[in-house]
Design a protein around this motif. Structure first.
Motif, PDB file in Angstrom:
ATOM      1  N   VAL A 101       0.836  -1.200   0.000  1.00  0.00           N
ATOM      2  CA  VAL A 101       0.000   0.000   0.000  1.00  0.00           C
ATOM      3  C   VAL A 101       0.871   1.251   0.000  1.00  0.00           C
ATOM      4  O   VAL A 101       0.706   2.158  -0.824  1.00  0.00           O
ATOM      5  CB  VAL A 101      -0.938   0.020   1.218  1.00  0.00           C
ATOM      6  CG1 VAL A 101      -1.737   1.327   1.261  1.00  0.00           C
ATOM      7  CG2 VAL A 101      -1.885  -1.177   1.189  1.00  0.00           C
ATOM      8  N   ARG A 102       1.842   1.294   0.909  1.00  0.00           N
ATOM      9  CA  ARG A 102       2.686   2.484   1.050  1.00  0.00           C
ATOM     10  C   ARG A 102       3.604   2.669  -0.151  1.00  0.00           C
ATOM     11  O   ARG A 102       3.984   3.799  -0.469  1.00  0.00           O
ATOM     12  CB  ARG A 102       3.487   2.394   2.346  1.00  0.00           C
ATOM     13  CG  ARG A 102       2.591   2.342   3.577  1.00  0.00           C
ATOM     14  CD  ARG A 102       3.382   2.255   4.874  1.00  0.00           C
ATOM     15  NE  ARG A 102       2.515   1.960   6.002  1.00  0.00           N
ATOM     16  CZ  ARG A 102       1.739   2.836   6.608  1.00  0.00           C
ATOM     17  NH1 ARG A 102       1.727   4.087   6.192  1.00  0.00           N
ATOM     18  NH2 ARG A 102       0.983   2.481   7.636  1.00  0.00           N
ATOM     19  N   ALA A 103       3.939   1.585  -0.832  1.00  0.00           N
ATOM     20  CA  ALA A 103       4.865   1.666  -1.962  1.00  0.00           C
ATOM     21  C   ALA A 103       4.182   2.082  -3.261  1.00  0.00           C
ATOM     22  O   ALA A 103       4.789   2.774  -4.086  1.00  0.00           O
ATOM     23  CB  ALA A 103       5.576   0.328  -2.163  1.00  0.00           C
ATOM     24  N   ILE A 104       2.935   1.653  -3.478  1.00  0.00           N
ATOM     25  CA  ILE A 104       2.346   1.838  -4.810  1.00  0.00           C
ATOM     26  C   ILE A 104       1.109   2.716  -4.852  1.00  0.00           C
ATOM     27  O   ILE A 104       0.661   3.085  -5.944  1.00  0.00           O
ATOM     28  CB  ILE A 104       2.022   0.473  -5.461  1.00  0.00           C
ATOM     29  CG1 ILE A 104       0.884  -0.235  -4.729  1.00  0.00           C
ATOM     30  CG2 ILE A 104       3.248  -0.407  -5.523  1.00  0.00           C
ATOM     31  CD1 ILE A 104       0.509  -1.584  -5.354  1.00  0.00           C
ATOM     32  N   ALA A 105       0.553   3.095  -3.705  1.00  0.00           N
ATOM     33  CA  ALA A 105      -0.732   3.806  -3.723  1.00  0.00           C
ATOM     34  C   ALA A 105      -0.577   5.318  -3.850  1.00  0.00           C
ATOM     35  O   ALA A 105       0.314   5.923  -3.248  1.00  0.00           O
ATOM     36  CB  ALA A 105      -1.519   3.493  -2.454  1.00  0.00           C
ATOM     37  N   ASP A 106      -1.462   5.918  -4.649  1.00  0.00           N
ATOM     38  CA  ASP A 106      -1.726   7.357  -4.571  1.00  0.00           C
ATOM     39  C   ASP A 106      -2.924   7.583  -3.655  1.00  0.00           C
ATOM     40  O   ASP A 106      -2.929   8.487  -2.832  1.00  0.00           O
ATOM     41  CB  ASP A 106      -2.054   7.928  -5.959  1.00  0.00           C
ATOM     42  CG  ASP A 106      -0.880   7.863  -6.907  1.00  0.00           C
ATOM     43  OD1 ASP A 106       0.244   8.182  -6.492  1.00  0.00           O
ATOM     44  OD2 ASP A 106      -1.087   7.477  -8.078  1.00  0.00           O
ATOM     45  N   HIS A 107      -3.937   6.711  -3.836  1.00  0.00           N
ATOM     46  CA  HIS A 107      -5.154   6.784  -3.029  1.00  0.00           C
ATOM     47  C   HIS A 107      -5.440   5.402  -2.450  1.00  0.00           C
ATOM     48  O   HIS A 107      -5.078   4.379  -3.036  1.00  0.00           O
ATOM     49  CB  HIS A 107      -6.349   7.240  -3.876  1.00  0.00           C
ATOM     50  CG  HIS A 107      -6.144   8.554  -4.544  1.00  0.00           C
ATOM     51  ND1 HIS A 107      -6.314   9.760  -3.898  1.00  0.00           N
ATOM     52  CD2 HIS A 107      -5.763   8.870  -5.812  1.00  0.00           C
ATOM     53  CE1 HIS A 107      -6.061  10.748  -4.726  1.00  0.00           C
ATOM     54  NE2 HIS A 107      -5.713  10.236  -5.899  1.00  0.00           N
ATOM     55  N   VAL A 108      -6.107   5.400  -1.299  1.00  0.00           N
ATOM     56  CA  VAL A 108      -6.442   4.160  -0.599  1.00  0.00           C
ATOM     57  C   VAL A 108      -7.931   4.142  -0.311  1.00  0.00           C
ATOM     58  O   VAL A 108      -8.529   5.182  -0.003  1.00  0.00           O
ATOM     59  CB  VAL A 108      -5.657   4.040   0.728  1.00  0.00           C
ATOM     60  CG1 VAL A 108      -6.043   2.774   1.482  1.00  0.00           C
ATOM     61  CG2 VAL A 108      -4.152   4.063   0.474  1.00  0.00           C
ATOM     62  N   ALA A 109      -8.527   2.969  -0.448  1.00  0.00           N
ATOM     63  CA  ALA A 109      -9.933   2.786  -0.071  1.00  0.00           C
ATOM     64  C   ALA A 109     -10.025   1.594   0.863  1.00  0.00           C
ATOM     65  O   ALA A 109      -9.480   0.534   0.566  1.00  0.00           O
ATOM     66  CB  ALA A 109     -10.808   2.566  -1.304  1.00  0.00           C
ATOM     67  N   MET A 110     -10.696   1.763   1.983  1.00  0.00           N
ATOM     68  CA  MET A 110     -10.875   0.707   2.966  1.00  0.00           C
ATOM     69  C   MET A 110     -12.256   0.090   2.775  1.00  0.00           C
ATOM     70  O   MET A 110     -13.286   0.754   2.949  1.00  0.00           O
ATOM     71  CB  MET A 110     -10.761   1.280   4.383  1.00  0.00           C
ATOM     72  CG  MET A 110     -11.135   0.323   5.493  1.00  0.00           C
ATOM     73  SD  MET A 110      -9.870  -0.912   5.784  1.00  0.00           S
ATOM     74  CE  MET A 110     -10.787  -2.100   6.789  1.00  0.00           C
ATOM     75  N   LEU A 111     -12.282  -1.184   2.384  1.00  0.00           N
ATOM     76  CA  LEU A 111     -13.543  -1.889   2.148  1.00  0.00           C
ATOM     77  C   LEU A 111     -13.811  -2.842   3.307  1.00  0.00           C
ATOM     78  O   LEU A 111     -12.976  -3.674   3.644  1.00  0.00           O
ATOM     79  CB  LEU A 111     -13.466  -2.666   0.835  1.00  0.00           C
ATOM     80  CG  LEU A 111     -14.715  -3.428   0.384  1.00  0.00           C
ATOM     81  CD1 LEU A 111     -15.867  -2.466   0.112  1.00  0.00           C
ATOM     82  CD2 LEU A 111     -14.412  -4.248  -0.876  1.00  0.00           C
ATOM     83  N   HIS A 112     -14.977  -2.686   3.915  1.00  0.00           N
ATOM     84  CA  HIS A 112     -15.359  -3.578   5.008  1.00  0.00           C
ATOM     85  C   HIS A 112     -16.863  -3.769   4.997  1.00  0.00           C
ATOM     86  O   HIS A 112     -17.624  -2.812   4.835  1.00  0.00           O
ATOM     87  CB  HIS A 112     -14.924  -3.012   6.364  1.00  0.00           C
ATOM     88  CG  HIS A 112     -15.329  -3.884   7.513  1.00  0.00           C
ATOM     89  ND1 HIS A 112     -14.717  -5.091   7.779  1.00  0.00           N
ATOM     90  CD2 HIS A 112     -16.311  -3.737   8.440  1.00  0.00           C
ATOM     91  CE1 HIS A 112     -15.302  -5.644   8.827  1.00  0.00           C
ATOM     92  NE2 HIS A 112     -16.265  -4.844   9.253  1.00  0.00           N
ATOM     93  N   ASP A 113     -17.274  -5.017   5.137  1.00  0.00           N
ATOM     94  CA  ASP A 113     -18.694  -5.366   5.178  1.00  0.00           C
ATOM     95  C   ASP A 113     -19.445  -4.820   3.972  1.00  0.00           C
ATOM     96  O   ASP A 113     -20.591  -4.380   4.075  1.00  0.00           O
ATOM     97  CB  ASP A 113     -19.320  -4.860   6.482  1.00  0.00           C
ATOM     98  CG  ASP A 113     -20.653  -5.557   6.800  1.00  0.00           C
ATOM     99  OD1 ASP A 113     -20.851  -6.689   6.331  1.00  0.00           O
ATOM    100  OD2 ASP A 113     -21.483  -4.949   7.510  1.00  0.00           O
ATOM    101  N   GLY A 114     -18.774  -4.847   2.808  1.00  0.00           N
ATOM    102  CA  GLY A 114     -19.441  -4.500   1.571  1.00  0.00           C
ATOM    103  C   GLY A 114     -19.563  -3.034   1.241  1.00  0.00           C
ATOM    104  O   GLY A 114     -20.203  -2.679   0.249  1.00  0.00           O
ATOM    105  N   VAL A 115     -18.957  -2.162   2.056  1.00  0.00           N
ATOM    106  CA  VAL A 115     -18.999  -0.729   1.763  1.00  0.00           C
ATOM    107  C   VAL A 115     -17.611  -0.122   1.971  1.00  0.00           C
ATOM    108  O   VAL A 115     -16.775  -0.667   2.685  1.00  0.00           O
ATOM    109  CB  VAL A 115     -20.024   0.029   2.646  1.00  0.00           C
ATOM    110  CG1 VAL A 115     -21.438  -0.458   2.375  1.00  0.00           C
ATOM    111  CG2 VAL A 115     -19.689  -0.129   4.121  1.00  0.00           C
ATOM    112  N   ILE A 116     -17.373   1.014   1.313  1.00  0.00           N
ATOM    113  CA  ILE A 116     -16.128   1.741   1.512  1.00  0.00           C
ATOM    114  C   ILE A 116     -16.240   2.547   2.803  1.00  0.00           C
ATOM    115  O   ILE A 116     -17.072   3.452   2.913  1.00  0.00           O
ATOM    116  CB  ILE A 116     -15.833   2.679   0.321  1.00  0.00           C
ATOM    117  CG1 ILE A 116     -15.722   1.896  -0.984  1.00  0.00           C
ATOM    118  CG2 ILE A 116     -14.561   3.478   0.586  1.00  0.00           C
ATOM    119  CD1 ILE A 116     -14.558   0.934  -1.074  1.00  0.00           C
TER     120      ILE A 116
END
Length: 255
Positions: A207-222
């Motif tokens: 994540v830290r090496a390749i991401a510009d943006h991050v999305a956290m997905l849990h229980d079917g929603v962001i």
């Protein structure tokens, strides 16, 4: 008509159930052009299903998915898929084909078909780009180490110079050093190509090496999305529990 302000990928209210199992419960996500979006979350949270919905391998029950401003169902299906490249978890190489034919698989058939000699030349060029020498081209996947197989998979993902590249758990099964090499290659190649990247992973070093943006997905929603630079300071409890690997928090451990 699309322009640079149009997101490359836009999901709105995307839901998907398999029988009584609700996997996606209304996913909203924007991936700007030329950026690297990484979706994080635990196993079984719907990360892979999200990618499959964008590719049209799984049909959502509700919601819309647009690619470069157009509904994913519009236009020619082969032309739509030609815009994508993908690095599969575990490499997913064809054991019976030599490395160069694995890399050039899409260039030897279908809408992207090239003459055999040209396809081989392109394959060798892409192998070189991921740090593999031309002599690897005639080897078979079983003759290669896990790290080399992953590089071959990466070469295949970029063989047709796609606009969008998906990475499914790109460092799974690799030692920390090779994982770092693969992460660096992904970052370099995506930047060089100006491609839009979408990665699913639970590896925070990736994540830290390749991401510009991050999305956290849990229980079917962001639960949270934002620039990777804001990830550590974000107040969302789901995100903080996940990125720090804490046992205590709103995410229940699967027993």
């Amino acid at each position: 008509m699309t322009n640079d302000a149009t997101p490359m990928i836009a999901l709105e209210g995307v839901s998907k159930s398999f029988g009584r199992k609700h996997v996606l419960r209304g996913v909203d996500l924007i991936v700007p052009k030329g950026t690297s979006m990484v979706i994080i979350g635990g196993s079984g949270t719907g990360k892979s299903v999200t990618l499959k919905c964008v590719l049209g391998l799984v049909e959502p029950d509700a919601g819309t998915i647009r690619v470069d401003g157009r509904d994913m169902h519009e236009g020619d299906r082969d032309a739509f898929l030609a815009r994508f490249g993908m690095l599969f978890q575990g490499g997913a190489l064809f054991d019976s084909l030599p490395v160069w034919q694995n890399v050039a698989f899409r260039l030897l058939r279908g809408a992207l078909k090239r003459p055999r000699r040209e396809a081989r030349e392109i394959a060798i060029e892409k192998l070189r780009r991921v740090g593999l020498t031309p002599d690897v081209a005639d080897a078979f996947p079983a003759e290669l180490s896990g790290g080399m197989q992953k590089r071959v998979g990466l070469a295949r993902a970029i063989a047709a110079d796609p606009e969008i590249i998906f990475f499914d758990e790109p460092t799974t099964g690799l030692d920390p050093i090779m994982a770092g090499v693969i992460n660096d290659l992904i970052r370099e190649i995506v930047t060089e190509m100006g491609a839009t990247a979408m990665t699913i992973t639970h590896d925070m070093s990736s994540v830290r090496a390749i991401a510009d943006h991050v999305a956290m997905l849990h229980d079917g929603v962001i639960k949270w999305t934002g620039p990777v630079s804001e990830m550590d300071s974000a107040a969302d409890p789901f995100l903080q529990q996940f990125i720090h690997g804490r046992a205590e928090g709103p995410i229940a451990a699967v027993r």
